[in-house]
Write a protein that holds these residues in place. Structure first.
Motif, PDB file in Angstrom:
ATOM      1  N   ASN A  46     -59.535 -16.254  75.714  1.00 34.11           N
ATOM      2  CA  ASN A  46     -58.924 -16.159  74.383  1.00 34.11           C
ATOM      3  C   ASN A  46     -57.627 -15.363  74.354  1.00 34.11           C
ATOM      4  N   CYS A  47     -57.234 -14.763  75.448  1.00 35.95           N
ATOM      5  CA  CYS A  47     -56.037 -13.911  75.455  1.00 35.95           C
ATOM      6  C   CYS A  47     -55.025 -14.456  76.469  1.00 35.95           C
ATOM      7  N   PRO A  48     -54.249 -15.447  76.096  1.00 35.85           N
ATOM      8  CA  PRO A  48     -53.326 -16.074  77.055  1.00 35.85           C
ATOM      9  C   PRO A  48     -52.166 -15.190  77.473  1.00 35.85           C
ATOM     10  N   ALA A  49     -51.910 -14.083  76.757  1.00 30.56           N
ATOM     11  CA  ALA A  49     -50.783 -13.209  77.085  1.00 30.56           C
ATOM     12  C   ALA A  49     -51.177 -12.053  77.989  1.00 30.56           C
ATOM     13  N   ALA A  87     -54.783 -16.766  89.468  1.00 30.74           N
ATOM     14  CA  ALA A  87     -53.614 -16.035  88.943  1.00 30.74           C
ATOM     15  C   ALA A  87     -52.415 -16.304  89.844  1.00 30.74           C
ATOM     16  N   LYS A  88     -51.763 -17.414  89.655  1.00 35.79           N
ATOM     17  CA  LYS A  88     -50.686 -17.842  90.549  1.00 35.79           C
ATOM     18  C   LYS A  88     -49.466 -16.932  90.472  1.00 35.79           C
ATOM     19  N   ASN A  89     -49.288 -16.231  89.352  1.00 36.57           N
ATOM     20  CA  ASN A  89     -48.137 -15.340  89.191  1.00 36.57           C
ATOM     21  C   ASN A  89     -48.479 -13.881  89.466  1.00 36.57           C
ATOM     22  N   LEU A  90     -49.598 -13.644  90.135  1.00 37.80           N
ATOM     23  CA  LEU A  90     -50.048 -12.279  90.408  1.00 37.80           C
ATOM     24  C   LEU A  90     -49.061 -11.568  91.332  1.00 37.80           C
ATOM     25  N   ALA A  99     -55.170 -16.404  83.228  1.00 34.81           N
ATOM     26  CA  ALA A  99     -54.776 -16.346  84.635  1.00 34.81           C
ATOM     27  C   ALA A  99     -53.300 -16.662  84.827  1.00 34.81           C
ATOM     28  N   VAL A 100     -52.725 -17.461  83.958  1.00 29.51           N
ATOM     29  CA  VAL A 100     -51.323 -17.858  84.116  1.00 29.51           C
ATOM     30  C   VAL A 100     -50.390 -16.663  83.936  1.00 29.51           C
TER      31      VAL A 100
END
Length: 535
Positions: A192-195, A246-249, A222-223
């Motif tokens: 629920n928290c995309p940010a 999490a590809k942008n981790l 994860a994005v």
């Protein structure tokens, strides 16, 4: 005559303000609070002297309040109703003692502080914390919340976290420790928290260990995730889907999380290729995991703390591919599996190295000389608990490390000769810390200060009580917390801040012990003087 003139001035002043009063009275029909503030402004003008502070716009007054300390802000809020309103609306950060007694106070607290975006809820471990109803009530009144910190809120369940996540979809940072909700509550946040950008989890007791454990992630969050910190989890690997997704981790920190991470790292680096920072402390990882991590070509910061299965071969694989490495911390835990061979590989392949911390590692002059020669940007060096770092090694560092600015030597067999070498080398050095090195005397440190006046020298021979909280040098614990800016502590009389109470108690105890030692020393001196006089 004088009385009639002053009366005329006062009458004319009242006539000038008559229109303002009529306007404020008519405004009372719209907003009683504004009418009361207007009456206060009328009372602020006496005999033609204006209160210029009252003429300041609300935005300017809010900026002034934000530059004050927490105590001063509280005092300012008592001046008038307008200041109370502006002070509350300009508060974006709030820290509450989250005991169960807080629940009935939530409506009044968040009616005043209605612009809070960063909230910290901490409960004493021996007290009953707030429950789901209180958290849901907070989420309904703080739907613009971007940061949340939970500590020891043991009565929160998956249901409460799910309801909170649906109300606070703009959440960017979540840090929870010693809570008892489980995988369902964490997945609700991620769904629920995309940010969400930063996630820190410590001692989450609701996560089930074993094969029946529910996996966490990836979810829509994860994005956006850039930082993940997992600490003291029985089954930290249940976060595997989240880390892999999490590809942008950019930063991954693992502290004392059980499980075989060698199996997970190849899957992680296959999907997450842009990691810049990796911390590993007391986890089960070997050279297999380090070889997988070496595929993170953008890696700049690596911490290997008490991972005894990691050897020179794994560190060499990191050095060979991760050529952008800038900070390297190694705590070898006296295992002697990382030494000259691994450090030489780093020296030859990582010329951008700026910070090197070696704890429980035994480098010799051979590797240190190559490091000093090849890593021309090395600015910070710490050598702790090494049996092989002596005067010759420090002399080599003093001659070769031209860019070095900070040097820390702890529990190493060095002497005053090393201080002499430092005095004549390292031209950019501005701080030296020597701790628990028995060969270094106060005379050597004083001589160094006298010859390098601009150099800050900190000598601790280890004879006094060591109150350091670190068990192996200056190591970062890796928990994502909010920046230390003024916060407000609010609650009932029984909801006093346990943290501040604990700190003040500690300082009082230290003072008490110091006082006792002073008294004991005085009594000994009196006894010695009496004995000598009698003799």
């Amino acid at each position: 005559m004088g009385q009639s003139v002053s009366t005329a001035k006062l009458t004319s002043h009242r006539d000038c303000n008559h229109s303002q009063r009529s306007t404020s009275k008519s405004a009372a029909l719209i907003c009683p609070m504004q009418a009361e503030e207007a009456e206060e402004l009328d009372r602020s003008s006496i005999d033609g002297l204006s209160d210029f502070i009252s003429d300041l716009p609300d935005e300017c007054l809010a900026c002034i309040f934000q530059s004050l300390s927490s105590g001063d802000r509280k005092q300012c809020s008592l001046v008038c109703r307008r200041w109370l309103r502006i002070e509350g609306q300009s508060h974006h950060r709030l820290s509450l003692n989250a005991q169960s007694d807080l629940h009935p106070l939530i409506p009044s607290i968040f009616s005043r502080f209605d612009a809070v975006t960063k909230l910290s809820l901490k409960c004493d471990r021996r007290s009953v914390s707030i429950g789901d109803e209180a958290l849901v009530l907070i989420s309904e009144r703080c739907q613009n919340l971007t940061r949340l910190k939970l500590r020891a809120c043991r009565d929160l369940t998956d249901a409460g976290m799910s309801a909170f996540a649906k109300n606070c979809r703009g959440l960017k940072k979540l840090s929870c420790g010693s809570c008892t909700f489980g995988a369902k509550g964490m997945n609700a946040i991620l769904d629920n928290c995309p940010a969400l950008e930063e996630l820190s989890v410590k001692r989450l007791r609701g996560i089930i260990d074993g094969a029946a454990a529910e996996l966490i992630g990836p979810g829509v969050a994860a994005v956006a995730l850039k930082t993940i910190c997992l600490k003291e989890l029985y089954n930290g690997q249940c976060f595997g889907p989240l880390i892999i997704g999490a590809k942008n981790l950019k930063s991954l920190k693992l502290f004392r999380c059980f499980g075989d991470w060698d199996k997970l790292f190849p899957l992680i680096v296959d999907r997450v290729t842009g990691m810049v920072e990796i911390h590993m402390e007391r986890i089960q990882v070997s050279d297999v995991g380090l070889v997988a991590i070496s595929n993170c070509l953008h890696l700049e910061i690596l911490h290997l703390v008490k991972t005894p299965e990691c050897t020179n071969a794994g560190l060499g694989a990191i050095a060979e591919k991760c050529k952008l490495l800038k900070k390297l911390h190694i705590d070898g835990w006296k295992a002697n599996r990382i030494g000259d061979q691994g450090l030489i590989a780093v020296a030859k392949s990582c010329p951008n190295l700026q910070e090197l911390v070696l704890i429980g590692v035994n480098p010799t002059k051979l590797s240190l000389e190559i490091l000093a020669s090849n890593c021309q940007n090395l600015e910070r060096l710490a050598l702790c608990g090494s049996d092989t770092v002596g005067d010759a090694e420090i002399s080599c560092i003093a001659v070769k490390c031209i860019a070095l600015k900070k040097l820390c030597i702890k529990s190493c067999p060095v002497s005053d000769h090393a201080m002499e070498a430092i005095a004549s080398g390292c031209p950019n050095l501005n701080k030296v810390k020597v701790k628990k090195c028995r060969g270094v005397t106060s005379d050597g440190a004083d001589w160094l200060r006298a010859n390098r006046g601009s150099l800050a020298v900190n000598l601790d021979t280890g004879e006094h009580l060591d109150v350091s909280t670190s068990d192996g040098g200056a190591q970062d614990n890796g928990v994502v917390e909010f920046p230390p800016v003024p916060a407000v502590q609010i609650g009932a009389p029984s909801i006093a801040s346990s943290v501040m109470r604990g700190r003040s108690t500690s300082f009082k105890l230290l003072g008490l012990f110091n006082g006792r030692s002073l008294v004991a020393c005085t009594l000994r001196r009196l006894a010695n003087s009496n004995g000598s006089s009698r003799s």
